[in-house]
Design a protein around this motif. Sequence first.
Motif, mmCIF file in Angstrom:
data_model
loop_
_atom_site.group_PDB
_atom_site.id
_atom_site.type_symbol
_atom_site.label_atom_id
_atom_site.label_comp_id
_atom_site.label_asym_id
_atom_site.label_seq_id
_atom_site.Cartn_x
_atom_site.Cartn_y
_atom_site.Cartn_z
ATOM 1 N N ASN A 1 5.440 5.789 -1.355
ATOM 2 C CA ASN A 1 4.339 6.593 -0.813
ATOM 3 C C ASN A 1 4.349 8.041 -1.294
ATOM 4 O OD1 ASN A 1 6.293 7.927 0.746
ATOM 5 N ND2 ASN A 1 5.833 6.743 2.593
ATOM 6 N N GLY A 2 5.322 8.397 -2.141
ATOM 7 C CA GLY A 2 5.327 9.723 -2.743
ATOM 8 C C GLY A 2 5.757 10.842 -1.824
ATOM 9 N N VAL A 3 6.502 10.525 -0.777
ATOM 10 C CA VAL A 3 6.967 11.570 0.143
ATOM 11 C C VAL A 3 8.220 12.257 -0.397
ATOM 12 C CG1 VAL A 3 7.887 11.982 2.463
ATOM 13 C CG2 VAL A 3 5.927 10.479 2.152
ATOM 14 N N HIS A 4 9.087 11.505 -1.089
ATOM 15 C CA HIS A 4 10.349 12.067 -1.568
ATOM 16 C C HIS A 4 10.655 11.621 -2.982
ATOM 17 C CE1 HIS A 4 12.038 14.243 1.799
ATOM 18 N NE2 HIS A 4 11.697 13.259 2.625
ATOM 19 N N TRP A 5 11.461 12.457 -3.657
ATOM 20 C CA TRP A 5 12.073 12.115 -4.933
ATOM 21 C C TRP A 5 13.437 11.489 -4.665
ATOM 22 C CZ3 TRP A 5 8.728 13.392 -8.853
ATOM 23 C CH2 TRP A 5 7.801 14.411 -8.611
ATOM 24 N N ALA A 6 13.935 10.726 -5.612
ATOM 25 C CA ALA A 6 15.244 10.091 -5.441
ATOM 26 C C ALA A 6 16.358 11.127 -5.303
ATOM 27 C CB ALA A 6 15.537 9.159 -6.618
ATOM 28 N N LYS B 1 0.841 -1.190 0.000
ATOM 29 C CA LYS B 1 0.000 0.000 0.000
ATOM 30 C C LYS B 1 0.878 1.243 0.000
ATOM 31 C CE LYS B 1 -3.800 -2.165 2.566
ATOM 32 N NZ LYS B 1 -4.635 -2.101 3.787
ATOM 33 N N ALA B 2 0.532 2.186 -0.868
ATOM 34 C CA ALA B 2 1.336 3.401 -0.971
ATOM 35 C C ALA B 2 1.111 4.333 0.210
ATOM 36 C CB ALA B 2 1.018 4.130 -2.272
ATOM 37 N N ALA B 3 -0.078 4.298 0.795
ATOM 38 C CA ALA B 3 -0.391 5.218 1.887
ATOM 39 C C ALA B 3 0.423 4.878 3.124
ATOM 40 C CB ALA B 3 -1.879 5.159 2.214
ATOM 41 N N SER B 4 0.987 5.902 3.774
ATOM 42 C CA SER B 4 1.702 5.708 5.029
ATOM 43 C C SER B 4 0.741 5.992 6.176
ATOM 44 C CB SER B 4 2.919 6.644 5.115
ATOM 45 O OG SER B 4 3.902 6.250 4.205
ATOM 46 N N VAL C 1 2.140 3.582 15.713
ATOM 47 C CA VAL C 1 2.833 2.448 15.105
ATOM 48 C C VAL C 1 2.258 2.223 13.714
ATOM 49 C CG1 VAL C 1 3.387 1.312 17.286
ATOM 50 C CG2 VAL C 1 1.217 0.815 16.156
ATOM 51 N N PRO C 2 3.061 1.732 12.771
ATOM 52 C CA PRO C 2 2.568 1.510 11.401
ATOM 53 C C PRO C 2 1.565 0.372 11.347
ATOM 54 C CG PRO C 2 4.785 0.650 11.656
ATOM 55 C CD PRO C 2 4.480 1.395 12.917
ATOM 56 N N ASP C 3 0.656 0.447 10.369
ATOM 57 C CA ASP C 3 -0.351 -0.619 10.247
ATOM 58 C C ASP C 3 -0.302 -1.324 8.902
ATOM 59 O OD1 ASP C 3 -1.381 1.296 8.598
ATOM 60 O OD2 ASP C 3 -3.345 1.436 9.568
ATOM 61 N N ASN C 4 0.773 -1.098 8.111
ATOM 62 C CA ASN C 4 0.994 -1.890 6.899
ATOM 63 C C ASN C 4 2.485 -1.962 6.630
ATOM 64 O OD1 ASN C 4 1.843 0.278 4.932
ATOM 65 N ND2 ASN C 4 -0.211 1.050 5.411
ATOM 66 N N LEU C 5 2.902 -2.822 5.688
ATOM 67 C CA LEU C 5 4.316 -3.099 5.490
ATOM 68 C C LEU C 5 5.082 -1.873 5.001
ATOM 69 C CD1 LEU C 5 6.521 -5.219 5.623
ATOM 70 C CD2 LEU C 5 5.929 -5.916 3.287
ATOM 71 N N GLY D 1 21.117 -1.720 4.682
ATOM 72 C CA GLY D 1 19.986 -2.476 4.134
ATOM 73 C C GLY D 1 18.650 -1.910 4.602
ATOM 74 N N LEU D 2 18.554 -1.586 5.877
ATOM 75 C CA LEU D 2 17.318 -0.983 6.399
ATOM 76 C C LEU D 2 17.088 0.400 5.792
ATOM 77 C CD1 LEU D 2 17.614 -1.992 10.167
ATOM 78 C CD2 LEU D 2 16.140 -3.022 8.422
ATOM 79 N N MET D 3 18.171 1.146 5.571
ATOM 80 C CA MET D 3 18.029 2.449 4.913
ATOM 81 C C MET D 3 17.506 2.286 3.491
ATOM 82 S SD MET D 3 21.440 4.477 6.213
ATOM 83 C CE MET D 3 21.222 5.760 4.973
ATOM 84 N N GLY D 4 17.918 1.205 2.809
ATOM 85 C CA GLY D 4 17.400 0.956 1.468
ATOM 86 C C GLY D 4 15.897 0.733 1.472
ATOM 87 N N LEU D 5 15.402 -0.028 2.460
ATOM 88 C CA LEU D 5 13.955 -0.231 2.584
ATOM 89 C C LEU D 5 13.247 1.084 2.879
ATOM 90 C CD1 LEU D 5 13.903 -3.543 4.672
ATOM 91 C CD2 LEU D 5 13.485 -3.280 2.218
ATOM 92 N N LEU D 6 13.847 1.899 3.732
ATOM 93 C CA LEU D 6 13.266 3.205 4.054
ATOM 94 C C LEU D 6 13.218 4.086 2.810
ATOM 95 C CD1 LEU D 6 12.374 5.533 5.908
ATOM 96 C CD2 LEU D 6 14.794 5.881 6.489
#
Length: 381
Positions: A304-309, A140-143, A166-170, A292-297
Amino acid sequence: MLATSTGLTQARERPSIAIDSLIVNNLPVDSLAVETQKSEPARLTPLPMDSLPHIHPRDAKGRITDYTVAPGVTWHYDKPKPFEWAYHIPRDLGQFPGFAFRKENKETLIELAAGSVVLWAADQYIIDWSQDVGKQLGLKAASTQRTLVHIPFHIGSANLPFEFNVPDNLNSTFYFLGDGWTHLTVASSFWIYGGINKDNRALRTSSQLGEAIFSTGLVVQTMKRLTGRQSPYVATKDRGEWHLFPSYNTYQNFVPNYDAFPTGHLATAMATVTVIAENYPEYHFIRPVGYGLMGLLGYSMLNNGVHWASDYPVGIALGYAFAKIAVRNGRTRVEQPEAADPAVHGTGFQVLPHPKPWYRRGLFAPYAYGPFTGASWSLRL
């Protein structure tokens, strides 16, 4: 070095031999010596466990202050004063220009700028591709988050509730890796551990995390308010618009329209990973796991469209720089004593030895630090 049973047998036959280093149970022990007498067989007398190189000794006050993290590398950490991290922030901000814009960093800064430009040119393609992948994976794209604790708090007309979400999706879980609560929990964990075990390195790591994260945050927020770049999910054109120097009220009225560049989440995550990895270099898994965790972040914020690369390189560089500054100021290198040269007797004439070729200057040494054992090979040129 005598490391075999044959070596011990020879030591018993020749009582004058001193054994400087043995390998017992695959661990290097520098503090074992052989007591030899003509009428008795040799006896091994171990010294206290704190003298082992992989166990950090305590000082007279029962605190651990010196840490040997590699052969010949020892760091000293003082116990930080309460809230020391807070009044170190102005110092770190003042040192940042001199640290970042050194002559030797010229190529790095050029590569950083060029990489950001290349990513900016491909921003729309990267964001569209990332979101297509997310749809295929069912992310899901929504955060969205679920509130576990909500305590209302008001200062005049300002509503400032205390919330723990706390988050409610992956995808939100990946995004939560950059949340302030995550890094506050990490810093607090080091502080609690260091307080219980009288471990100055853990206490100082907690303090350095505080100053690096807040110093990074101040610079990131300043740049956001100067550049005014649209976030992808509110962009009105490809790659978003830039509203340079928006007024305070304009910015506050609709923050997502102005706060994309640079990323604060990845900047904070980079600061956290770097501080921990620099203070605990003997644990080689810290950087791979952290990156690795930073890559997932990073992916979650594209999805979710919060940032550009192109928001990433500068943010990551800021986090890295302030972490290095905090660590540099928070520890001192313990110089190893050098062996004195033997006195030269006779005519005073001495033949200088020929230097060894580079391929014969390597130093091989076993090590055991914490749960890790192995061998290192270092080249001294």
